[in-house]
Design a protein around this motif. Structure first.
Motif, short mmCIF file in Angstrom:
data_model
loop_
_atom_site.label_atom_id
_atom_site.label_comp_id
_atom_site.label_asym_id
_atom_site.label_seq_id
_atom_site.Cartn_x
_atom_site.Cartn_y
_atom_site.Cartn_z
N ILE A 13 0.37 -0.94 0.29
CA ILE A 13 0.15 0.58 0.58
C ILE A 13 0.87 1.48 -0.24
CG2 ILE A 13 -1.55 1.49 1.47
CD1 ILE A 13 -3.10 -0.30 0.31
N VAL A 14 1.93 1.20 1.02
CA VAL A 14 2.58 2.11 1.28
C VAL A 14 3.28 2.50 -0.42
CG1 VAL A 14 4.81 3.46 1.99
CG2 VAL A 14 3.22 2.68 3.76
N MET A 15 4.24 1.63 -0.75
CA MET A 15 4.86 1.40 -1.86
C MET A 15 4.22 2.25 -2.92
SD MET A 15 7.86 -0.40 -1.76
CE MET A 15 8.70 -0.41 -3.64
N LEU A 16 2.97 1.78 -3.24
CA LEU A 16 1.80 2.11 -4.27
C LEU A 16 1.22 3.55 -4.02
CD1 LEU A 16 -0.55 -0.75 -5.55
CD2 LEU A 16 1.52 -0.20 -6.63
N GLY A 17 1.02 3.84 -3.11
CA GLY A 17 1.00 5.21 -3.01
C GLY A 17 2.00 6.48 -3.44
N SER A 18 2.93 6.28 -3.50
CA SER A 18 4.66 6.89 -3.81
C SER A 18 3.82 7.36 -5.04
CB SER A 18 5.33 6.17 -3.37
OG SER A 18 5.82 4.78 -4.33
N PHE A 19 3.34 6.25 -5.23
CA PHE A 19 3.03 6.76 -7.54
C PHE A 19 1.87 7.76 -7.58
CE2 PHE A 19 4.99 2.28 -7.15
CZ PHE A 19 5.97 2.25 -7.86
N PHE A 20 1.12 7.72 -6.68
CA PHE A 20 -0.36 8.75 -6.70
C PHE A 20 0.24 9.92 -5.65
CE2 PHE A 20 -1.35 4.25 -7.19
CZ PHE A 20 -2.12 4.56 -8.37
N ALA A 21 1.16 10.03 -5.23
CA ALA A 21 1.98 11.52 -4.83
C ALA A 21 2.47 12.51 -5.49
CB ALA A 21 2.70 10.83 -3.66
N GLY A 22 2.64 12.49 -6.91
CA GLY A 22 3.60 13.36 -7.36
C GLY A 22 5.08 13.41 -8.30
N ALA A 23 5.49 13.61 -8.60
CA ALA A 23 7.15 12.86 -8.59
C ALA A 23 7.98 13.39 -7.79
CB ALA A 23 7.56 14.13 -10.44
N ALA A 24 7.59 14.20 -6.87
CA ALA A 24 8.53 15.22 -5.97
C ALA A 24 8.69 14.18 -4.57
CB ALA A 24 8.29 16.29 -5.22
N VAL A 25 7.47 13.39 -4.49
CA VAL A 25 7.55 12.75 -3.23
C VAL A 25 7.91 11.36 -3.65
CG1 VAL A 25 5.46 11.08 -1.85
CG2 VAL A 25 5.89 13.49 -1.83
N PHE A 26 7.50 11.06 -4.96
CA PHE A 26 8.43 9.55 -5.82
C PHE A 26 9.71 9.29 -5.17
CE2 PHE A 26 10.02 7.60 -9.55
CZ PHE A 26 9.33 6.61 -9.12
N SER A 27 10.52 10.34 -5.91
CA SER A 27 11.61 10.87 -6.29
C SER A 27 12.33 10.30 -4.11
CB SER A 27 12.40 12.22 -6.17
OG SER A 27 11.37 12.30 -7.73
N VAL A 28 11.23 11.25 -3.89
CA VAL A 28 11.95 11.41 -2.33
C VAL A 28 12.05 9.83 -1.77
CG1 VAL A 28 11.70 11.94 0.10
CG2 VAL A 28 11.97 13.46 -1.89
N PHE A 29 11.05 9.06 -2.31
CA PHE A 29 10.39 7.59 -1.12
C PHE A 29 11.56 6.96 -1.76
CE2 PHE A 29 8.10 3.80 -1.59
CZ PHE A 29 8.34 3.73 0.14
N TYR A 30 11.61 6.71 -3.02
CA TYR A 30 13.40 5.92 -3.05
C TYR A 30 14.05 5.88 -3.16
CZ TYR A 30 9.04 3.66 -5.36
OH TYR A 30 7.64 2.45 -5.52
N GLY A 31 14.53 7.43 -2.76
CA GLY A 31 15.72 7.56 -2.75
C GLY A 31 16.14 7.13 -0.96
N ILE A 32 15.31 7.18 -0.83
CA ILE A 32 14.77 6.89 0.85
C ILE A 32 15.26 5.43 1.27
CG2 ILE A 32 13.89 6.56 3.71
CD1 ILE A 32 12.42 9.39 2.50
N LEU A 33 14.81 4.45 0.51
CA LEU A 33 14.73 3.29 0.07
C LEU A 33 15.77 2.90 0.26
CD1 LEU A 33 11.49 1.57 -1.17
CD2 LEU A 33 12.16 1.39 1.23
N ALA A 34 16.56 4.01 -1.20
CA ALA A 34 17.96 3.21 -1.71
C ALA A 34 18.90 3.44 -1.16
CB ALA A 34 17.82 4.26 -3.07
N VAL A 35 18.77 4.56 0.59
CA VAL A 35 19.83 4.71 1.60
C VAL A 35 19.64 3.64 2.75
CG1 VAL A 35 20.61 6.60 3.22
CG2 VAL A 35 19.90 7.20 1.47
N LEU A 36 18.55 3.40 2.98
CA LEU A 36 17.93 2.54 3.07
C LEU A 36 18.81 1.10 3.36
CD1 LEU A 36 14.50 3.20 4.95
CD2 LEU A 36 16.22 3.61 6.58
#
Length: 274
Positions: A13-36
């Motif tokens: 749910i969280v992952m799919l939600g990141s796609f609908f929140a816009g480009a900025a949220v998408f970029s930040v979310f997967y950046g956080i996942l990359a660093v983790l």
């Protein structure tokens, strides 16, 4: 099993939600996942007795992802037309990994340097390519392709597991993953291809043949990524990469298929759209 199901549900749910929140949220979310994922990698390496430059590696990981991700936001922030120059600062940033090791009293400095770079290559760069899938159509941000990528990846994993469990007889690569079978591998490809065809009905960025081709690429290369991660864990004698996701292990366990598939799929789609 209940814990695994609940964790998996909220994670999806969280992952799919990141796609609908816009480009900025998408970029930040997967950046956080990359660093983790990078932090998890360094933690595993430390368990094996090596000593990567964790802090410098994480800083370089953040900068690498951010520098390339920023390139795709020119249309959003037209005044940032010179932002591509940030990429060139990666050279001195990477050199800091070597310089820091000069001041550390360790027995295997180049092993530490190698693992520091390997973590960035194995985790951050694939997420950089995955992020780029959201902009590969050259028409601004579109969540359809990265979302479809994950859906086909999950379809492949689910299909390989179910078919392998029911019909699996012939081992695929027993030395690194005793449970994987050729039957499961083929089943994963078929189910992922079906998912790709279904996606083509709703997501029109690609025709059905291209969606199915992407599904096959994800299944084949994603399985190789899974095997590489299994090889890595066996080399340092651990079962799960971490405990961040109860019932699922760590983030490296969840994204092992993405690490090799995302760059290949991006290259394929780049040539399609260009």
């Amino acid at each position: 099993m209940k814990t695994r199901a609940i964790t998996g549900f909220f994670f999806v749910i969280v992952m799919l939600g990141s796609f609908f929140a816009g480009a900025a949220v998408f970029s930040v979310f997967y950046g956080i996942l990359a660093v983790l994922c990078l932090q998890e990698f360094y933690g595993l390496i430390k368990q094996s007795g090596s000593s990567p430059n964790t802090a410098t590696g994480l800083i370089n990981g953040v900068y690498t992802y951010a520098a390339f991700a920023a390139l795709f936001h020119w249309d959003v922030y037209p005044e940032a037309q010179t932002i591509h120059k940030l990429v060139f600062l990666l050279v001195p940033a990477m050199m800091a990994i070597f310089i820091q090791e000069l001041y550390r009293n360790t027995n295997k400095p180049f092993e530490n340097i190698a693992y520091t770079f390997l973590g960035i290559i194995l985790t951050v760069l694939p997420f950089t390519f995955f992020h780029a899938l959201g902009f590969v159509t050259n028409s601004g941000f579109s969540a359809h392709i990265p979302m479809g990528f994950l859906l086909m990846l999950w379809a492949n994993d689910t299909g390989a597991y179910l078919v392998g469990r029911q019909f699996g007889r012939t081992k695929l690569f027993e030395r690194h993953s005793p449970k994987k079978t050729w039957e499961g591998f083929i089943g994963g490809i078929i189910i992922s291809a079906v998912a790709g065809y279904v996606l083509s009905i709703y997501f029109k960025e690609l025709v059905w043949r291209q969606w199915v081709s992407v599904a096959i690429l994800i299944s084949i290369v994603g399985t190789l990524g899974d095997l590489v991660e299994s090889m890595f864990k066996r080399s340092i004698n651990v079962k799960d990469s971490g405990g961040l996701l109860p019932g699922h292990g760590g983030l490296l366990d969840r994204f092992d298929g993405l690490f090799m598939a995302a760059p290949i799929v991006f290259a394929y789609l780049y040539f399609i759209f260009n």
